[in-house]
Design an enzyme around this catalytic site. Structure first.
Site, PDB file in Angstrom:
ATOM      1  N   LYS A 131       0.838  -1.210   0.000  1.00 28.17           N
ATOM      2  CA  LYS A 131       0.000   0.000   0.000  1.00 28.17           C
ATOM      3  C   LYS A 131       0.869   1.255   0.000  1.00 28.17           C
ATOM      4  O   LYS A 131       0.662   2.177  -0.777  1.00 28.17           O
ATOM      5  CB  LYS A 131      -0.930   0.025   1.239  1.00 28.17           C
ATOM      6  N   ARG A 167      11.159  -1.976  11.270  1.00 26.68           N
ATOM      7  CA  ARG A 167      10.059  -1.431  12.045  1.00 26.68           C
ATOM      8  C   ARG A 167       9.805  -2.294  13.272  1.00 26.68           C
ATOM      9  O   ARG A 167       9.939  -3.513  13.217  1.00 26.68           O
ATOM     10  CB  ARG A 167       8.803  -1.368  11.160  1.00 26.68           C
ATOM     11  N   ARG A 176      -0.807  -9.089  13.119  1.00 21.75           N
ATOM     12  CA  ARG A 176      -1.352  -8.071  12.199  1.00 21.75           C
ATOM     13  C   ARG A 176      -2.174  -8.725  11.091  1.00 21.75           C
ATOM     14  O   ARG A 176      -3.193  -8.187  10.662  1.00 21.75           O
ATOM     15  CB  ARG A 176      -0.209  -7.228  11.595  1.00 21.75           C
TER      16      ARG A 176
HETATM   17  P1  AP5 Z   1       4.815  -1.594   1.895  1.00 22.33           P
HETATM   18  O1  AP5 Z   1       4.562  -0.768   0.699  1.00 22.33           O
HETATM   19  O2  AP5 Z   1       5.388  -0.957   3.103  1.00 22.33           O
HETATM   20  O3  AP5 Z   1       3.498  -2.383   2.292  1.00 22.33           O
HETATM   21  P2  AP5 Z   1       2.262  -1.879   3.134  1.00 22.33           P
HETATM   22  O4  AP5 Z   1       1.054  -2.576   2.602  1.00 22.33           O
HETATM   23  O5  AP5 Z   1       2.209  -0.390   3.194  1.00 22.33           O
HETATM   24  O6  AP5 Z   1       2.670  -2.511   4.534  1.00 22.33           O
HETATM   25  P3  AP5 Z   1       2.592  -1.941   6.013  1.00 22.33           P
HETATM   26  O7  AP5 Z   1       3.322  -2.930   6.870  1.00 22.33           O
HETATM   27  O8  AP5 Z   1       3.053  -0.523   6.097  1.00 22.33           O
HETATM   28  O9  AP5 Z   1       1.068  -2.038   6.260  1.00 22.33           O
HETATM   29  P4  AP5 Z   1       0.343  -2.104   7.583  1.00 22.33           P
HETATM   30  O10 AP5 Z   1      -1.046  -1.947   7.106  1.00 22.33           O
HETATM   31  O11 AP5 Z   1       0.588  -3.286   8.441  1.00 22.33           O
HETATM   32  O12 AP5 Z   1       1.023  -0.938   8.432  1.00 22.33           O
HETATM   33  P5  AP5 Z   1       0.562   0.538   8.790  1.00 22.33           P
HETATM   34  O13 AP5 Z   1       1.785   1.350   8.810  1.00 22.33           O
HETATM   35  O14 AP5 Z   1      -0.590   0.976   7.979  1.00 22.33           O
HETATM   36  O15 AP5 Z   1       5.750  -2.813   1.429  1.00 22.33           O
HETATM   37  C1  AP5 Z   1       6.271  -3.740   2.375  1.00 22.33           C
HETATM   38  C2  AP5 Z   1       7.667  -4.206   1.940  1.00 22.33           C
HETATM   39  O16 AP5 Z   1       7.558  -4.916   0.712  1.00 22.33           O
HETATM   40  C3  AP5 Z   1       8.665  -3.052   1.672  1.00 22.33           C
HETATM   41  O17 AP5 Z   1       9.950  -3.444   2.060  1.00 22.33           O
HETATM   42  C4  AP5 Z   1       8.634  -2.869   0.135  1.00 22.33           C
HETATM   43  O18 AP5 Z   1       9.852  -2.374  -0.361  1.00 22.33           O
HETATM   44  C5  AP5 Z   1       8.371  -4.301  -0.312  1.00 22.33           C
HETATM   45  N1  AP5 Z   1       7.579  -4.366  -1.540  1.00 22.33           N
HETATM   46  C6  AP5 Z   1       6.541  -3.564  -1.898  1.00 22.33           C
HETATM   47  N2  AP5 Z   1       6.049  -3.947  -3.094  1.00 22.33           N
HETATM   48  C7  AP5 Z   1       6.794  -5.048  -3.464  1.00 22.33           C
HETATM   49  C8  AP5 Z   1       6.764  -5.900  -4.590  1.00 22.33           C
HETATM   50  N3  AP5 Z   1       5.886  -5.732  -5.590  1.00 22.33           N
HETATM   51  N4  AP5 Z   1       7.640  -6.925  -4.654  1.00 22.33           N
HETATM   52  C9  AP5 Z   1       8.551  -7.123  -3.654  1.00 22.33           C
HETATM   53  N5  AP5 Z   1       8.632  -6.323  -2.556  1.00 22.33           N
HETATM   54  C10 AP5 Z   1       7.755  -5.302  -2.476  1.00 22.33           C
HETATM   55  O19 AP5 Z   1       0.007   0.321  10.277  1.00 22.33           O
HETATM   56  C11 AP5 Z   1       0.855   0.005  11.347  1.00 22.33           C
HETATM   57  C12 AP5 Z   1       0.054  -0.004  12.638  1.00 22.33           C
HETATM   58  O20 AP5 Z   1      -0.490   1.303  12.873  1.00 22.33           O
HETATM   59  C13 AP5 Z   1      -1.152  -0.937  12.663  1.00 22.33           C
HETATM   60  O21 AP5 Z   1      -0.797  -2.255  13.025  1.00 22.33           O
HETATM   61  C14 AP5 Z   1      -2.033  -0.249  13.706  1.00 22.33           C
HETATM   62  O22 AP5 Z   1      -1.589  -0.524  15.013  1.00 22.33           O
HETATM   63  C15 AP5 Z   1      -1.809   1.220  13.426  1.00 22.33           C
HETATM   64  N6  AP5 Z   1      -2.767   1.783  12.459  1.00 22.33           N
HETATM   65  C16 AP5 Z   1      -2.478   2.306  11.240  1.00 22.33           C
HETATM   66  N7  AP5 Z   1      -3.604   2.708  10.630  1.00 22.33           N
HETATM   67  C17 AP5 Z   1      -4.616   2.437  11.472  1.00 22.33           C
HETATM   68  C18 AP5 Z   1      -6.028   2.604  11.390  1.00 22.33           C
HETATM   69  N8  AP5 Z   1      -6.622   3.141  10.302  1.00 22.33           N
HETATM   70  N9  AP5 Z   1      -6.782   2.213  12.440  1.00 22.33           N
HETATM   71  C19 AP5 Z   1      -6.213   1.687  13.549  1.00 22.33           C
HETATM   72  N10 AP5 Z   1      -4.886   1.476  13.694  1.00 22.33           N
HETATM   73  C20 AP5 Z   1      -4.091   1.850  12.656  1.00 22.33           C
END
Ligand code: AP5
Length: 213
Positions: free
Chosen positions: A13, A160, A171
């Site tokens: 994402k 992270r 998660r």
């Molecule tokens: P990346 O692009 O970072 O993936 P992502 O889907 O953004 O993953 P996140 O881990 O950031 O998502 P998340 O939803 O768990 O975390 P968030 O920060 O929102 O890619 C991941 C890796 O893969 C990278 O190394 C990238 O280089 C690699 N990659 C990407 N595309 C690739 C490809 N095609 N091929 C190979 N490699 C690739 O949330 C964290 C925490 O915050 C949550 O657990 C929660 O506690 C809190 N939080 C956030 N939002 C909310 C909400 N709305 N409500 C409540 N709590 C929330």
């Protein structure tokens, strides 16, 4: 253009949102990034959010809803925005719709990035993030030129806090339970588009562009 990127942790994402931001010049609004910054700054929001984030649980709805309500009313969102990591529960989605209705706006497209758990685990286990600019790297798919150093700003790269195997599995469970039901929610609204998120970042980006055109 107002977009939502849905998908499990590690679906890409953040990676795809950054590319959309650069192409369409609209802000990427990542609740994860906002919350991590708040934790780093030790702000009131960060203090409340930290204990949930560390164990892979969602931060309470009221905290994230109020921060999104404020954010999407800012001037830089007039031409649109990309929501990355929000909404994550049905309540968040309903509150977002209510807020947009009040503003006379709608979400144009919800892109659901579909990828299996095995791929997600490998992506998250290999991810490193710059502590200064937030730049993102991956040990195999996007390695930094110098190990541990950000290509963009020279900052330190670190894993992270929530990218350890136990928290990744938590998660994924939380995603299935609380966030996956949003697919039905947006399918009923008629704006859900599904994208296979396997392949290179560029391949996935061209699929995403097809959907948002
Ligand atoms: P990346 O692009 O970072 O993936 P992502 O889907 O953004 O993953 P996140 O881990 O950031 O998502 P998340 O939803 O768990 O975390 P968030 O920060 O929102 O890619 C991941 C890796 O893969 C990278 O190394 C990238 O280089 C690699 N990659 C990407 N595309 C690739 C490809 N095609 N091929 C190979 N490699 C690739 O949330 C964290 C925490 O915050 C949550 O657990 C929660 O506690 C809190 N939080 C956030 N939002 C909310 C909400 N709305 N409500 C409540 N709590 C929330």
């Amino acid at each position: 253009m107002r977009l939502i990127l849905l998908g499990p942790p590690g679906a890409g994402k953040g990676t795809q949102a950054k590319k959309l931001k650069d192409k369409f010049f609209i802000p990427q609004i990542s609740t994860g990034d906002i919350l991590r910054r708040a934790v780093k700054d030790n702000s009131e929001l960060g203090i409340q959010a930290r204990s949930f984030m560390d164990i892979g649980q969602l931060v309470p709805d009221d905290l994230v809803i109020s921060l999104i309500k404020e954010r999407i009313k800012k001037a830089d969102c007039e031409e649109g925005f990309i929501l990355d990591g929000f909404p994550r529960t049905i309540i968040q989605a309903e509150k977002l719709s209510e807020t947009l209705n009040e503003m006379g706006l709608v979400i144009d497209t919800v892109v659901d990035l579909v990828v299996d758990a095995k791929e997600v685990i490998s992506r998250l286990a290999g991810r490193s993030t710059c502590q200064d600019c937030g730049g993102m790297f991956h040990v195999q798919s996007c390695p930094p030129k110098v190990e541990g150093v950000c290509d963009n700003c020279g900052g330190n790269l670190a894993q992270r806090q929530d990218d350890n195997s136990e928290t990744i599995l938590k998660r994924l469970d939380v995603y299935q339970e609380s966030t996956a039901p949003l697919k039905q929610f947006y399918m009923r609204q008629g704006n859900l588009k599904t994208v296979t998120a396997r392949g290179s970042v560029e391949e996935i980006f061209s699929r995403v562009l097809e959907m948002v055109k």
